[in-house]
Write a protein that holds these residues in place. Structure first.
Motif, mmCIF file in Angstrom:
data_model
loop_
_atom_site.group_PDB
_atom_site.id
_atom_site.type_symbol
_atom_site.label_atom_id
_atom_site.label_comp_id
_atom_site.label_asym_id
_atom_site.label_seq_id
_atom_site.Cartn_x
_atom_site.Cartn_y
_atom_site.Cartn_z
ATOM 1 N N THR A 1 34.976 17.321 152.874
ATOM 2 C CA THR A 1 35.611 18.230 151.935
ATOM 3 C C THR A 1 36.304 17.426 150.655
ATOM 4 N N ALA A 2 36.971 16.447 151.104
ATOM 5 C CA ALA A 2 37.698 15.852 150.085
ATOM 6 C C ALA A 2 36.873 15.032 149.207
ATOM 7 N N MET A 3 35.893 14.474 149.635
ATOM 8 C CA MET A 3 35.189 13.616 148.701
ATOM 9 C C MET A 3 34.093 14.313 147.891
ATOM 10 N N PRO B 1 26.761 19.271 150.652
ATOM 11 C CA PRO B 1 27.743 18.153 150.211
ATOM 12 C C PRO B 1 28.606 17.927 151.738
ATOM 13 N N VAL B 2 28.928 18.816 152.297
ATOM 14 C CA VAL B 2 29.580 18.779 153.865
ATOM 15 C C VAL B 2 28.780 19.389 154.864
ATOM 16 N N PRO C 1 25.799 24.077 140.825
ATOM 17 C CA PRO C 1 25.502 24.854 141.844
ATOM 18 C C PRO C 1 25.420 24.148 143.256
ATOM 19 N N ILE C 2 25.983 25.035 144.319
ATOM 20 C CA ILE C 2 25.913 24.308 145.567
ATOM 21 C C ILE C 2 24.952 24.934 146.808
ATOM 22 N N PHE D 1 31.515 22.465 158.769
ATOM 23 C CA PHE D 1 32.832 22.667 157.701
ATOM 24 C C PHE D 1 32.379 23.967 156.834
ATOM 25 N N SER D 2 31.362 24.713 157.202
ATOM 26 C CA SER D 2 30.804 25.834 156.101
ATOM 27 C C SER D 2 31.883 26.850 155.501
ATOM 28 N N ARG D 3 33.237 27.066 156.468
ATOM 29 C CA ARG D 3 33.882 27.663 156.096
ATOM 30 C C ARG D 3 34.948 27.215 154.880
ATOM 31 N N ASP D 4 34.600 25.615 154.677
ATOM 32 C CA ASP D 4 35.366 25.152 153.472
ATOM 33 C C ASP D 4 34.596 24.876 152.360
ATOM 34 N N LEU D 5 33.392 25.441 152.315
ATOM 35 C CA LEU D 5 32.722 25.663 151.177
ATOM 36 C C LEU D 5 33.153 26.462 149.923
ATOM 37 N N ALA D 6 33.889 27.140 150.299
ATOM 38 C CA ALA D 6 34.738 27.887 149.051
ATOM 39 C C ALA D 6 35.300 26.941 148.300
ATOM 40 N N ARG D 7 36.326 25.984 149.227
ATOM 41 C CA ARG D 7 37.046 25.239 148.170
ATOM 42 C C ARG D 7 35.963 23.978 147.644
#
Length: 381
Positions: free
Chosen positions: A190-192, A211-212, A230-231, A216-222
């Motif tokens: 997520t950081a990268m 990208p992740v 577009p992601i 870590f799908s729950r972190d996609l909002a970040r």
């Protein structure tokens, strides 16, 4: 009409085909596969097929519910892919029995042709650019690439700069009129992702894919909040319940795979869910001709379809094998970056069964690479 036989075929380079035969001679085809786990999926198909002997193949939704839920334990890539291939084959049978394409049974076509993109690759930036030019010369106005090798959890300036430079060279080679999609294959933390994606914004990618990792799908909002790009994600999500928690994160493109996410029946439902979140659909499909045919039936039936992946000449390594098992390869003729609406019954293709059986005598044991970092630890492929 009753189901009398279910067969699977390991077909090179890395595919698994499914054949369902009925007592009145209609045959339906599907493509159930987890790349690198084909034997496991074939075994799952055999288990699920125990419930299909003598059954009416046109009762597709009832079969889907029973096969997805009737074993108490449910979900995951292997079972969902086995179900996906069976579902494709049953829709193929029903369309053939009624003499219409599957998309007619899903409400009818909403477009005349569907946009497609081609993969481009290369070990050097110049090679990637040359492959991009070849794709444009072949008539494609959208390409996708993976511009990275293995990545550490947090990379430094040199690695980040290399990613940006490779994509810059590709953009300069194909020009501003060609869309570039970028697949990071879940290699970013997520950081990268938050570090790199803003640097790519001047290149205006059509979307950045996975990208992740799906874990870590729950972190996609970040991630989506950190960039205007577009992601896209979804090739490793296997049901509408997997997408339920992802769609509200701000993604722009959902990418369920017709051979992984429960087949035509489930992807149609995922597309409808995505539409409610203003999310487009771009089915994942670096696979064989049956998976592509099933994907295109969805592409012509759902209003929020964006673009279709396909494996013709993928990374220049598979040649024209996408077409090798079709009686009429012209159904997948790509012109001006599009494919015309298939009008044949069922999935709209005719499989060369002799070629499939011949290829299955060779079979395959395809496995993805296992990468390691310089310190010896596991690296995402």
């Amino acid at each position: 009409m009753k189901i009398v036989k279910v067969e699977t075929f390991l077909v090179p380079p890395r595919w698994l085909f499914l054949r369902v035969e009925t007592d009145d001679g209609i045959v339906g085809w599907g493509e159930p596969i987890v790349e690198g786990r084909a034997e496991s999926v074939a075994a799952a198909v055999t288990t699920l097929a125990e419930r299909l002997g003598g059954a009416d193949p046109t009762a597709i939704e009832d079969h889907w519910q029973v096969l997805a839920k009737g074993g108490f334990y449910r979900g995951g890539p292997v079972l969902s892919s086995a179900l996906a291939g069976i579902d494709q084959a049953l829709w193929d049978i029903k369309g053939k029995a009624l003499g219409v394409p599957v998309h007619e049974l899903l409400g009818g076509p909403v477009r005349r042709r569907a946009r497609v993109y081609r993969w481009v690759g290369g070990n050097r930036a110049a090679d990637l650019a040359d492959d991009g030019v070849r794709a444009v010369e072949a008539g494609f106005d959208a390409v996708k690439c993976n511009p990275t090798g293995q990545l550490r959890h947090i990379e430094g300036p040199a690695a980040v700069r290399e990613i940006v430079d490779r994509l810059t060279v590709l953009r300069e080679s194909v020009g501003p009129a060609v869309d570039i999609a970028v697949d990071f294959h879940g290699r970013f933390s997520t950081a990268m992702a938050r570090r790199v994606l803003p640097l790519l914004e001047p290149l205006m990618p059509m979307f950045v894919e996975e990208p992740v990792l799906p874990e870590f799908s729950r972190d996609l909002a970040r991630v989506t909040a950190a960039t205007s790009i577009p992601i896209a994600t979804g090739e490793r999500l296997y049901s509408r319940w997997d997408f339920r928690d992802v769609l509200p994160t701000g993604i722009a493109v959902a990418q369920p795979d017709l051979s992984h996410a429960g087949g035509i029946s489930e992807v149609r439902r995922i597309a409808a869910m995505a539409e409610a979140y203003d999310v487009a659909l771009a089915p994942h499909c670096p696979l064989g001709p049956i998976a592509l045919a099933a994907s295109l039936q969805i592409a012509f039936a759902v209003p929020n379809f964006l673009i279709q992946e396909q494996s013709l000449d993928i990374h220049q390594s598979h040649g024209n094998q996408l077409l090798d098992h079709l009686v009429d390869p012209a159904v997948f003729r790509f012109a001006d970056g599009h494919v015309e609406r298939p009008t044949g019954p069922g999935l709209g293709i005719e499989i060369d069964e002799t070629a499939v059986r011949r290829a299955a005598r060779t079979g395959h044991r395809w496995r993805n690479s296992v990468w390691r970092h310089v310190d010896g630890s596991f690296a995402e492929w």
